[in-house]
Design an enzyme around this catalytic site. Structure first.
Site, PDB file in Angstrom:
ATOM      1  CB  SER A 123     -25.075   6.253 -13.955  1.00 47.13           C
ATOM      2  OG  SER A 123     -26.292   6.006 -14.654  1.00 47.13           O
ATOM      3  CG  HIS A 144     -21.310   8.518 -12.173  1.00 48.83           C
ATOM      4  ND1 HIS A 144     -21.566   7.574 -11.197  1.00 48.83           N
ATOM      5  CD2 HIS A 144     -22.534   8.970 -12.589  1.00 48.83           C
ATOM      6  CE1 HIS A 144     -22.869   7.470 -11.036  1.00 48.83           C
ATOM      7  NE2 HIS A 144     -23.476   8.302 -11.851  1.00 48.83           N
ATOM      8  CD  GLU A 156     -18.962   6.146  -8.746  1.00 54.71           C
ATOM      9  OE1 GLU A 156     -18.980   5.229  -7.911  1.00 54.71           O
ATOM     10  OE2 GLU A 156     -19.724   6.175  -9.753  1.00 54.71           O
ATOM     11  CG  ASN A 194     -25.172   3.244  -9.319  1.00 54.08           C
ATOM     12  OD1 ASN A 194     -25.892   3.518  -8.367  1.00 54.08           O
ATOM     13  ND2 ASN A 194     -25.067   4.045 -10.370  1.00 54.08           N
TER      14      ASN A 194
END
Length: 506
Positions: A123, A144, A156, A194
């Protein structure tokens, strides 16, 4: 390119919470799954834990007993990497250290065939860097998953600089076949979620650090006005302050300390004190037995004004005029003075204006109100004023929103307030990411709705608010805080300017 055939075997290396979750997803989809962990006995423990979760799915009637038994028969814990030979996909979920992951994948290349997809669940690390030392780097991708992997729909799919597009496509189609919603993204810090989610936490912490509002009030406004599932303080307590700060710090460092991603000093002190959130019993909130949850600031009942005058177009808040009339309050509509700011004029002469990045201190007798996702459905509205704002103006503004059935939280003179500045910055980072090829606008919206449960994707919000709104608010904020944090990106400027030209603005 099609998904991996269900007759093929999938391997998961690393059997912590995320590794077990990924294994369960592949298993329930119909693959044979091999589990490996470097710690002796861990793979067998993980297999037992997955079996117990399959039992619970049967109890909840989400899986038939026959399917559970078949899935258990396809799950095999193994004791060494050599036992992963013949797998068509190996997904890694080990310690977040670049050297550890690189060493693992180099070892895997000696075991699996050249056509085996190799995937990392990182991540925070660079997919390109992890796969850079491989003999066949084109078959290396990021997959991810979000925690808990069996429940969260988003994956992802990250392409490193050397990733073969056909391999990335196969990874996406495989995730889709597993019942997930994949989004394609480039290998940049934070990927999509993120990266673009950082302002949700950063702006809440900034309001707190400036003494604008306490955590309970900020959280209540984000939930009840902004439409977010959780507020930033309670969400980071759930995630873990150390985990959330680590992601923020990683993104900030990876972007060469870009001021837009600067970590929070208040959160750093929280981590240093050992207050990590729910898991430690104390974070922004106290979770110990007997502790009382603080209440958000809520203004006492105040009489509503008999009438208001609407000057100009309230833009995203235009719906308020209908709600005010429905509450039995008379509304007069007038054109604002040349160059004047749209506002509701209260009986005492004070003005009530939507937060636009300016302070109330510079505007005289004015109270700002915050952005709401939906003013009809919102149950709380935040108001901001300067200490010199007449009490009558504050009381009339409070009474007006209370007459609409809203609870009112009065905060400090924070430019952009809470929801408005947060949404504007999320929109800006989304435009910046799309312009730089990180992901498409559609995939960004999907990622933010499914990955962090935002009520709207950034581009959906942009269209709802008016495509110049975010740029204008951030421009005003940047004029008042020129550190660079609020400077609109070039992508957002181009977006807003092109819209203005289409609409006839010189």
């Amino acid at each position: 390119m099609t998904a991996l055939d269900l007759s093929s075997s999938v391997a998961v290396v690393g059997t912590g919470t995320m590794g077990q979750g990924i294994a369960q997803v592949a298993l329930v989809a119909g693959h044979s799954v091999r589990l490996y962990d470097a710690a002796p006995g861990r793979a067998r423990e993980a297999a037992e834990a997955i079996g117990a979760r399959l039992d619970r799915l049967v109890e909840k009637e989400r899986l038939t007993p026959a399917d559970r038994d078949a899935a258990r028969a396809r799950l095999t814990p193994v004791d060494d990497l050599a036992s992963l030979a013949g797998c068509t996909l190996v997904a890694e979920a080990v310690l977040e250290r670049l050297d550890v992951k690189q060493e693992l994948f180099r070892a895997l290349e000696d075991v699996v065939g050249d056509d085996c997809l190799l995937a990392t669940n990182t991540s925070s690390l660079s997919v390109t860097a992890i796969g850079g030392a491989l003999r066949v780097p084109g078959r290396f991708v990021g997959l991810h998953f979000f925690n808990p992997a069996p429940l969260m729909p988003l994956v992802e799919v990250v392409s490193g600089f050397a990733t073969d597009p056909a391999c990335a496509e196969r990874a996406r189609e495989t995730a889709r076949a597993w019942g997930k919603t994949p989004v394609a993204c480039a290998d940049t810090p934070g990927f999509v979620v993120n990266r673009i989610a950082r302002p949700f936490y950063a702006e809440a912490f900034a309001v707190y650090e400036s003494q604008g509002a306490d955590p309970a009030t900020v959280d209540a406004v984000l939930r009840e006005s902004g439409g977010f599932r959780m507020g930033a303080f309670e969400l980071t307590d759930l995630i873990g302050q150390d985990v959330n700060e680590s992601v923020t710090h990683s993104v900030w460092q990876s972007f060469f300390q870009d001021v837009r991603f600067t970590p929070s000093l208040a959160q750093r002190r929280l981590v240093e004190s050992g207050r990590l959130g729910r898991k430690s019993g104390h974070g922004w909130y106290d979770y110990r037995d007997g502790a009382e949850r603080p209440e958000p600031h809520t203004a006492p009942r105040t009489p509503a004004p008999a009438q208001v005058t609407a000057e100009g177009d309230l833009g995203p808040a235009a719906e308020l005029l209908t709600l005010i009339r429905e509450a039995g309050i008379q509304v007069r509509e007038e054109k604002p003075a040349a160059g004047g700011r749209a506002a509701l004029v209260l009986p005492g002469g004070g003005r009530l204006a939507l937060a636009d990045g300016r302070t109330t201190a510079e505007s005289g007798d004015v109270v700002h109100f915050d952005l709401a996702l939906d003013y009809r459905r919102a149950t709380r509205i935040a108001l901001a004023h300067h200490r010199n704002t007449p009490e009558r103006t504050v009381a009339e503004a409070t009474g007006l929103f209370q007459a609409l059935g809203k609870q009112v939280s009065v905060i400090g003179d924070v430019p952009g307030m809470i929801v408005a500045r947060t949404v504007a910055r999320i929109i800006d980072l989304a435009h910046d990411a799309a312009a730089k090829g990180v992901a498409t606008e559609e995939d960004i919206d999907t990622a933010m709705r499914l990955g962090v449960n935002y009520p709207l994707g950034p581009f959906e919000w942009d269209r709802k608010l008016g495509r110049t709104w975010a740029c204008s608010l951030l421009d005003e904020l940047h004029r008042r805080d020129a550190c660079g944090r609020y400077a609109p990106s070039l992508a957002l400027y181009r977006h807003a300017y092109a819209t203005e030209k289409r609409e006839g603005t010189p």
